[in-house]
Design an enzyme around this catalytic site. Structure first.
Site, PDB file in Angstrom:
ATOM      1  N   THR A 169       0.854  -1.423  -0.174  1.00  0.00           N
ATOM      2  CA  THR A 169      -0.065  -0.067   0.156  1.00  0.00           C
ATOM      3  C   THR A 169       0.926   1.205   0.001  1.00  0.00           C
ATOM      4  OG1 THR A 169      -1.492  -1.046   1.348  1.00  0.00           O
ATOM      5  CG2 THR A 169      -1.696   1.008   1.548  1.00  0.00           C
ATOM      6  N   ARG A 197     -14.023  -7.549  -0.374  1.00  0.00           N
ATOM      7  CA  ARG A 197     -13.331  -7.232   0.967  1.00  0.00           C
ATOM      8  C   ARG A 197     -12.849  -5.694   0.678  1.00  0.00           C
ATOM      9  NH1 ARG A 197      -8.190  -5.328   2.384  1.00  0.00           N
ATOM     10  NH2 ARG A 197      -7.868  -5.876   4.658  1.00  0.00           N
ATOM     11  N   ASP A 200      -8.936  -1.085   5.509  1.00  0.00           N
ATOM     12  CA  ASP A 200      -8.820   0.355   6.117  1.00  0.00           C
ATOM     13  C   ASP A 200      -8.623   1.555   5.002  1.00  0.00           C
ATOM     14  OD1 ASP A 200      -6.251  -1.016   6.076  1.00  0.00           O
ATOM     15  OD2 ASP A 200      -5.543   0.925   6.333  1.00  0.00           O
ATOM     16  N   GLY A 221      -0.888  -1.647   6.674  1.00  0.00           N
ATOM     17  CA  GLY A 221      -0.876  -2.729   7.599  1.00  0.00           C
ATOM     18  C   GLY A 221      -1.943  -3.384   7.517  1.00  0.00           C
ATOM     19  N   HIS A 222      -2.484  -4.175   8.654  1.00  0.00           N
ATOM     20  CA  HIS A 222      -3.506  -5.140   8.638  1.00  0.00           C
ATOM     21  C   HIS A 222      -4.900  -4.416   8.858  1.00  0.00           C
ATOM     22  CE1 HIS A 222      -5.998  -8.474  10.798  1.00  0.00           C
ATOM     23  NE2 HIS A 222      -5.816  -8.720   9.334  1.00  0.00           N
TER      24      HIS A 222
HETATM   25  N1  ASP Z   1      -3.961  -1.801   4.942  1.00  0.00           N
HETATM   26  C1  ASP Z   1      -4.083  -2.395   3.498  1.00  0.00           C
HETATM   27  C2  ASP Z   1      -5.380  -3.191   3.654  1.00  0.00           C
HETATM   28  O1  ASP Z   1      -5.681  -3.860   4.666  1.00  0.00           O
HETATM   29  C3  ASP Z   1      -2.984  -3.383   3.161  1.00  0.00           C
HETATM   30  C4  ASP Z   1      -1.643  -2.700   3.648  1.00  0.00           C
HETATM   31  O2  ASP Z   1      -1.749  -1.792   4.042  1.00  0.00           O
HETATM   32  O3  ASP Z   1      -0.696  -3.420   3.251  1.00  0.00           O
HETATM   33  O4  ASP Z   1      -6.115  -3.522   2.803  1.00  0.00           O
END
Ligand code: ASP
Length: 315
Positions: A169, A197, A200, A221-222
């Site tokens: 990202t 899906r 964030d 992140g997650h």
């Molecule tokens: N936050 C992003 C998501 O969950 C993925 C990422 O930042 O790597 O879609």
């Protein structure tokens, strides 16, 4: 007023073979965005350009080069926000748009809404004459191979964080010469995510937030963890309460770790030009430019001084 531009190219465990391309990509994007600010442009224009630069770079999980969902398709999410007025725009699950961040900006500026998704976002793109491309043209050979290799969504958060994500990202934050802040974030999400899906990244207050009363933030992140703690707004809240930018990031990321066992990273800038880049994953590619000096990092505690590209434009 001091102008500052900070970008990230995603958290997780960027493998060594992708490290220098990721770092080069964030440095180039930071220079592009900073050039806008140096010429007196707005923070909003600067973050949009910086993110577009990374969407166009196949090394990142955004635009061209995005990861593939469970059906092997690209589904892109993006947001942008203006700290002057809190006006913002977002798109989710778009499939054939080269620069989702610019479509998000058009949603902000040309509709009465904040987010458009899927087919509606595409119809809107058509109505404003934004070109579309065949979805396949956004898919890289590298990602196709990775997707073939790992055809299953990794469910354990720990396993997910330690998986070797080749690309990730992107996001940008900026403060311009009028003291206005803005942020933008763009992503293809997480490989093998369910069809439809949304994480964030396009959600205002989770993947990004910008407010002239606090500062601008972009997260990575997650996604499911970031959504639970509305990470970007949490960081902005701590800044509003008078915390230093670096402390606001540390406090919020460690809260996410403690409360929902999630990991990630974020960049932030205050209206006075203080900035930081922090993460709790193994790595995060980031770069910042302030006072014509470029900084970058990948591993924890990195803060390496680099060279500005396009310096001739700045003089
Ligand atoms: N936050 C992003 C998501 O969950 C993925 C990422 O930042 O790597 O879609």
């Amino acid at each position: 007023m001091k102008v500052v531009l900070v970008v990230h190219g995603g958290a997780w465990a960027i493998p060594d073979e992708m490290a220098s391309a990721s770092v080069d990509g964030v440095k180039a994007a930071a220079c592009e965005g900073y050039t806008v600010l140096k010429k007196g442009g707005s923070a909003l224009d600067a973050v949009e350009l910086a993110v577009r630069t990374m969407e166009d770079n196949p090394v990142f999980d955004a635009g061209h080069g995005a990861v593939l969902n469970a059906d092997g398709e690209v589904e892109l999410d993006a947001m942008i926000m203006d700290g002057r007025t809190l006006t913002c725009g977002a798109v989710s699950s778009v499939q054939n748009i080269v620069n989702p961040v610019s479509l998000a900006r058009a949603v902000k500026e040309k509709t009465d809404h904040i987010m458009l998704t899927g087919r509606g976002a595409n119809l809107f793109a058509e109505s404003i004459g934004m070109g579309t491309v065949p979805t396949d043209s956004l898919v890289t050979g590298y990602e196709k191979n990775e997707w073939e290799k790992h055809k299953k969504y990794i469910t354990g958060i720990k396993e997910l964080f330690n998986s070797q994500w080749g690309h990730d990202t992107v996001g940008a934050v900026a403060v311009d010469s009028s003291g206005n802040v803005a942020c933008a974030t763009s992503t293809g999400g997480i490989r093998n995510k369910m069809v439809g899906r949304v994480g964030d990244s396009p959600i205002i207050g989770s993947g990004g937030y910008a407010d002239n009363l606090s500062g601008a933030v972009s997260c990575t992140g997650h996604g499911e963890s970031i959504l639970k703690v509305t990470l970007a707004r949490l960081i902005a809240f701590h800044m509003e309460q008078g915390k230093e930018v670096e402390d606001a990031l540390d406090l919020s990321l460690s809260y996410m770790g403690d409360r929902v066992q999630g990991a990630g990273g974020a960049i932030a800038v205050s209206t006075s030009g203080k900035w930081a880049a922090k993460f709790t994953t193994k790595r995060m590619a980031w770069s910042a430019v302030e006072n014509d000096v470029l900084w970058y990092g990948l591993d924890p505690n990195d803060k390496i001084k680099g060279h500005l590209f396009q310096f001739h434009i700045l003089q």
